[in-house]
Structures are given as C-alpha cells and as structure tokens.
Design an enzyme around this catalytic site. Sequence first.
Site, mmCIF file in Angstrom:
data_model
loop_
_atom_site.group_PDB
_atom_site.id
_atom_site.type_symbol
_atom_site.label_atom_id
_atom_site.label_comp_id
_atom_site.label_asym_id
_atom_site.label_seq_id
_atom_site.Cartn_x
_atom_site.Cartn_y
_atom_site.Cartn_z
ATOM 1 N NE ARG B 50 -2.930 -2.515 3.039
ATOM 2 C CZ ARG B 50 -3.419 -2.889 4.210
ATOM 3 N NH1 ARG B 50 -3.422 -2.041 5.227
ATOM 4 N NH2 ARG B 50 -3.933 -4.092 4.357
ATOM 5 C CG ASP B 52 0.506 5.906 4.288
ATOM 6 O OD1 ASP B 52 -0.091 4.832 4.441
ATOM 7 O OD2 ASP B 52 1.492 6.254 4.972
ATOM 8 N NE ARG B 199 3.921 10.065 5.932
ATOM 9 C CZ ARG B 199 2.621 10.017 6.192
ATOM 10 N NH1 ARG B 199 1.869 9.062 5.651
ATOM 11 N NH2 ARG B 199 2.062 10.906 6.973
#
Lengths: 250, 250
Positions: B50, B52, B199
């Site tokens: 995935r 975000d 991140r």
Amino acid sequence: MTRIRLTLAYDGTDFSGWQLQPHDRTVQGDLEKALGRILGHSPRVHGSGRTDSGVHAMGQVCHFDCPPERADIPWQRALNSMLPTDIRVLESARVPEMFHARYSATGKIYEYVLWHTREFCLPQRRRFVWACGSVDYSLMLAGADALLGEHDFAAFQNVGTPVKSTVRTVSDISFRTGLSEHETVWRFEANGFLKQMVRNIVGCLVACGRGRITPQEVRGLLKGRNRMAAPATAPPQGLSLASVLYSSEK
Amino acid sequence: MTRIRLTLAYDGTDFSGWQLQPHDRTVQGDLEKALGRILGHSPRVHGSGRTDSGVHAMGQVCHFDCPPERADIPWQRALNSMLPTDIRVLESARVPEMFHARYSATGKIYEYVLWHTREFCLPQRRRFVWACGSVDYSLMLAGADALLGEHDFAAFQNVGTPVKSTVRTVSDISFRTGLSEHETVWRFEANGFLKQMVRNIVGCLVACGRGRITPQEVRGLLKGRNRMAAPATAPPQGLSLASVLYSSEK
C-alpha cells in the site's frame, strides 16, 4: 496612501485565472480577501496583467495602496500566513506612487514547458506541461525566427478586451532543458503580449516542430493577421508568467 | 488464467492511498474499474504494497489475472486511455503465474523530497515536497548511519495490520539534488518497509538535521522499540515509491 508592490508565485491549477470573478476563485480575489483580513478593508489589487485559468506564475507583480500608518506591516510574512498555499508572496516592497504594476511594465517573460520524450506524461508533472509528443526543435527555432522583432501579432491574438494596437516586439524565443530530461522550457520575452499570444505562438511553433507548417508559412500568418488561419492555441497548464520587467528609472 | 504485471506512476494527491476503499477514490479502485471496462469484469489487482493517502509513485508494481484469450491486449495503451491522468501505466508484461507483486518482491526503493532553502515553498512544488526549512545534511547522514543494516524498526512503525516481524534491513540512505536547487531527494532502500517507516525515518533524520536529537539517541530509539519516543512522522506529500525490486530468478 502608501503603495506596496508584491511579487507572487502561484499554481494556477485551481484558479479561474488572475482576474476577480463574482463566483469563481481567482488569484486577485484571494489576495484582496487576505488583504481585507489584515487591513479591515479590501484594497483594490492591480496586477501587471491577467493570466488565464490554469496558467501559473513564478514572478507575477501587483500593487495596492494602504494607509501610511499600516505600511510597515511585514507584508510577505503576513500575507503568506493568510493566503492558501497555492499563492505565495515572494517579495514585498514600498514603491513610489508613480509605480503601477501594469502601466510601468516595460516587458514580460513567459515560460512554456513541453513534455516531449515519453508517450505518456508522468502524472506528477501533468499540471505543468503540455505533453505535445515528439517535435523537431530546429524546425521550431526556424519558425520562432519569423516571429522575432516588431510585428503585428493580430493572427496570434484571441478575442478579448479591444487593444489599441496589436503590434508587439518579441526580443527572445529560446529554450533550455527543463526539470527532467523529458521537459524543455521555452522562454518568450516581449515588450508586451496580446491575449493568449504566448499560447498561440507555442501552438504555432509545435506545428512547425511537427512539420505541419513551414517558417515561410509563419511569415504568411503574421501578414494575414487572421487568427482563424493559424494553428490551435496550446493548452494553459504549460504556461507560467516568469517575470515582469520594469525599467530602472520608473 | 494469464498473469499480467503493470508498472505504474501516480500523483497521490487526490487519492485516499493505494488500497481499495468502499467510498473513497483509491489507485487500486481506479485500476480495477478501468480493467472492468476492458474485460467486462473487474479482476482483483494485487499491489506490491500500500501507499498512504497523498503518497506518490514512480514505479509501483501490481499484477492481475486475465483469461488467456484476452492476454494480448496492449495493456499499457488500453489502460492509459481508460485511466484518469493522475495514474499512468509505464509498462506492462506477461509474467509466470509464480510471480506475485507483493510476495515476490525482494526490496523497495522510496524517495522523499525536502524543500530546504527558501522560507516559502514554490506553490508549484507544494504537492511533492516537505518544506522542512533549513537542516544540516551531515547531521542527517550521521543519524542515517545509525539506521543502516539489519535492525528491529518497531520504533519507526505506525499502528496498522500486525506483522510477523519488525526486523528489516536498510541497505541505503543517501541524497542527491532534486528538481531545483531548493530540493533534495533522499533515497531509502530496504528489503521491506513497515507501515509509515520511511516517513518516520525522515521525521527522525530531519530532527537530527535540526540538532534536536543526536545519532546516539537514534540508536537508543531503535533499542527502545517505542514509537511514542521517536520524532513525529514526516508528511506524506514528499514521499514517492520509486521502484519495487524483484530478484531475477523469481
């Protein structure tokens, strides 16, 4: 009143252009609103000229007048804290009342970005380029040669506010590599541009670059002064107002 | 069934991430819809992982299965004509049924763009950078040194789907100049990344670059395995999935 000059950058994607509209979001509208929140009233903001819907700026210039006792506000910081992030004030300065963002301007530089090497444009760049496909730059430069200098650009003007004269002097058309190897930035400098003149020139040069028209035909288009005879207008998102020129004595 | 692998680029700005959601626009959702229009039914699309909401991709990889008699469709062209312009198929290929976009992946490369030299980020770049302000790159690299190699990255994982192990091997953290002199692209390569791990690492390295934490404290964070003790997560828009690695024998 004290006159303040602002230099602005904006991402034109989500604006219906520069000029104030009653119902649509515009750069002038957002600026007047932000100034209104700071000053308690919205002064009129005068731009160096309009930019179309979807057209960007790296160096748009505008001015407004404010009461002398408020002139010391740190305008860049104050406005950037009020404005949405798609408009940034790059610089602010007090200027003599003689200065007018539009009437004092002696020229402008626009840039137009072409995406030319891949079949499909990288999505991250789609808002800032025209994915025109493969073009021959030497043919584009040959076409550009026909446009350099003082000419009547009526064939490169779209219908809009009537202007006194359609004669303009184009002093530079050149290109450099853009942000990636897929992009080329075309630079246009003139003492002024007619409505959609840069986009009409780009449409014409890309037609040259595709071998659809010749430099001789570009000369013919200028002479004919007929917009309908010229190639289609290039799309807005590749265009950016790079800077507005003011001669030092103004 | 015949398995097709796609390599994708997308501008994550207007997506609620990669993964299918009942009501929100997602990359997987748009892909399955476009495939449905081509095939008459929507096959399940399997991504390498995935991304975000707001995170971009230059080299996301996914696969789907289609009836063998439809396998010859020119997928890149067909899908690009159906998909919105913020997703582009860069490449398509038939692959053995052994291939799985997620389980065959042996590593990933992410890039994160920092805007560091001006007080205000150019509006045209705001969707693709973190305007983190002035940072010391030598301090960031010193912090990065503490993270290279095999470690338990529990302190750099946000809460999400439970994973078997939080041990990952980070093989590269480096930087290069970005699209303009105001931008720096940080490159992260690992055999896999936990939820929001890049991140969280960027948030930590920027804290190092600001002198808020030391490389020794980064080592301590890893050992402590406590997300709450680590610096805040960097914003999504600077991040891009650059490529997914597959070993040649798979």
